[in-house]
Design an enzyme around this catalytic site. Structure first.
Site, short mmCIF file in Angstrom:
data_model
loop_
_atom_site.label_atom_id
_atom_site.label_comp_id
_atom_site.label_asym_id
_atom_site.label_seq_id
_atom_site.Cartn_x
_atom_site.Cartn_y
_atom_site.Cartn_z
N GLN A 175 0.82 -1.23 0.00
CA GLN A 175 0.00 0.00 0.00
C GLN A 175 0.84 1.26 0.00
O GLN A 175 0.45 2.27 -0.56
CB GLN A 175 -0.94 0.02 1.22
N THR A 231 6.70 -19.86 -15.71
CA THR A 231 7.06 -18.87 -16.73
C THR A 231 6.73 -17.47 -16.24
O THR A 231 5.62 -17.23 -15.76
CB THR A 231 6.28 -19.18 -18.04
N CYS A 317 -15.68 -9.78 1.64
CA CYS A 317 -16.79 -10.69 1.30
C CYS A 317 -16.20 -12.00 0.86
O CYS A 317 -15.43 -12.03 -0.09
CB CYS A 317 -17.60 -10.13 0.13
N1 PLP Z 1 -0.77 -6.60 0.99
C1 PLP Z 1 -1.53 -5.50 1.09
C2 PLP Z 1 -1.25 -4.52 2.17
C3 PLP Z 1 -2.56 -5.27 0.19
O1 PLP Z 1 -3.33 -4.18 0.31
C4 PLP Z 1 -2.81 -6.23 -0.82
C5 PLP Z 1 -3.94 -6.07 -1.76
O2 PLP Z 1 -4.93 -5.45 -1.47
C6 PLP Z 1 -1.97 -7.34 -0.90
C7 PLP Z 1 -0.97 -7.50 0.02
C8 PLP Z 1 -2.17 -8.37 -1.97
O3 PLP Z 1 -1.68 -7.88 -3.18
P1 PLP Z 1 -2.15 -8.50 -4.58
O4 PLP Z 1 -3.51 -7.96 -4.86
O5 PLP Z 1 -1.11 -7.99 -5.54
O6 PLP Z 1 -2.12 -9.97 -4.44
#
Ligand code: PLP
Length: 371
Positions: A175, A231, A317
């Site tokens: 984030q 890949t 959800c």
């Molecule tokens: N970590 C955080 C803090 C996230 O906000 C998110 C996704 O919302 C993720 C990990 C997971 O990332 P990804 O959507 O690329 O799998």
């Protein structure tokens, strides 16, 4: 439609798309192939890795390409567990589900897990992390900034504690990376996900400090130096590297995003009664997590959607069931406040006019629900 869900995902930047297109068209090779097409793809991975390592301030060999932030969190946590065979994990209670659920899985396999709660502002106290660390602790995860509240965590202090105690420290920077500097100095592992910073979905980087004891969790070919078989999505990686570079070059934009978010908050707090902000102190410029007395978050979301504003609730959800936010619950907020939470997340394409229009629409939606 006003898109205020940039913490969920972002639109691919035009510069990023331009950089990717050749790797979807003429340069479509598999980076493992031994011929011309393979070499072109392998070179694209090489320069993308160098670009990302340059920004992170680490060696290129310490950057691994994976499919997303979820896979990065799984790989860091389970990879350390697999390499050690046994031990204890310290996990903040506000981590993304990719980390929390991985820790729960490892706990079923016999690893000890201690979850550390934040304070009511949403901040994890480094002293609590230090107290949770045991002589057999092998891994600690406290994210750089929370995805629901945007609250920035004291990762420098936590990293120093982990280093002193010989614990692998993983900082989820998914984030924060779009608007905040990301640096490998204080941690042993970190993650960045492309689609949160105007890159395509399906690419992310996992930094692992050289010499760390981490095993791969996806077995297969020798891609990513054997840590992650499969890949590599070359076009997505090229786009990701371009997006990450652009996010650093456009760092000033985070100031603009903060101004738009603050304008929205000012209007909301002066014109709507019974509003509470969830998470305070040092918060990302993009995020505003708000609760509204007497309203359900879901109803606010649907009301806003019908009127042209896209947001999300703190709830996840799954299989049709709405579960309350584990982040807001861990902060000790009341049930009502958790149930009425909505996350507004601003991005580089938003304008001050968006903030005003969204505030006008929100006011009407809240009035209608309360009536
Ligand atoms: N970590 C955080 C803090 C996230 O906000 C998110 C996704 O919302 C993720 C990990 C997971 O990332 P990804 O959507 O690329 O799998």
């Amino acid at each position: 439609m006003i898109y205020l869900d940039n913490a969920a995902t972002t639109r691919v930047d035009d510069r990023v798309l331009d950089a990717m297109l050749p790797y979807l068209k003429e340069n479509f090779g598999n980076s493992q192939s031994q011929h011309h097409y393979g070499r072109v793809a392998a070179n694209a991975l090489l320069s993308s890795r160098d670009k990302i390592a340059g920004i992170l301030g680490c060696r290129s060999e310490e950057v691994y390409f994976v499919s997303g932030g979820t896979e990065a969190g799984n790989t860091a946590l389970k990879g350390v567990c697999l390499a050690h065979g046994s031990g204890h994990l310290v996990i903040s209670a506000i981590e993304h589900p990719s980390v929390i659920e991985s820790a729960k899985q490892m706990s079923k396999l016999g690893f000890g897990v201690t979850f550390v709660k934040p304070d009511e502002c949403g901040v994890v106290n480094p002293c609590d992390v230090a107290s949770a660390i045991r002589s057999d602790t092998i891994f600690c995860a406290v994210m750089a900034a929370n995805n629901e509240t945007g609250v920035i965590q004291p990762i420098k202090e936590i990293g120093e504690i982990c280093r002193d105690r010989g614990v692998f420290y993983f900082a989820d920077c998914v984030q924060s990376a779009g608007t905040q500097p990301v640096c490998t100095e204080f941690c042993d592992g970190l993650s960045i996900s492309s689609h949160k910073l105007y890159g395509p979905k399906g690419a992310a980087a996992l930094y692992i400090r050289g010499g760390s004891k981490v095993s791969g969790i996806i077995s297969g070919g020798m891609q990513e130096r054997g840590l992650r078989g499969g890949t590599v999505n070359v076009a997505a990686v090229v786009g990701f590297a371009e997006a990450f570079k652009a996010s650093v070059e456009d760092r000033e934009r985070s100031k603009k995003i903060g101004e738009i978010r603050d304008r929205f908050l000012k209007r909301v707090f002066s014109e709507i009664e019974g509003v509470h902000i969830n998470g305070s102190g040092n918060v990302l410029p993009s995020h505003a997590n708000l609760s509204f007395d007497g309203c359900e978050g879901e109803n606010i979301l649907f009301g806003l959607d019908l009127n042209g504003v896209a947001v999300s609730t703190g709830s996840a959800c799954s299989a049709g069931a709405v579960s309350p936010s584990h982040v807001l619950e861990a902060m000790g907020l009341s049930k009502e406040r958790v149930a009425s939470a909505v996350r507004f997340s601003f991005g580089k394409d938003n304008t001050l006019e968006d903030a005003d229009r969204a505030a006008d629409i929100l006011k009407k939606v809240i009035e209608k629900i309360r009536r």
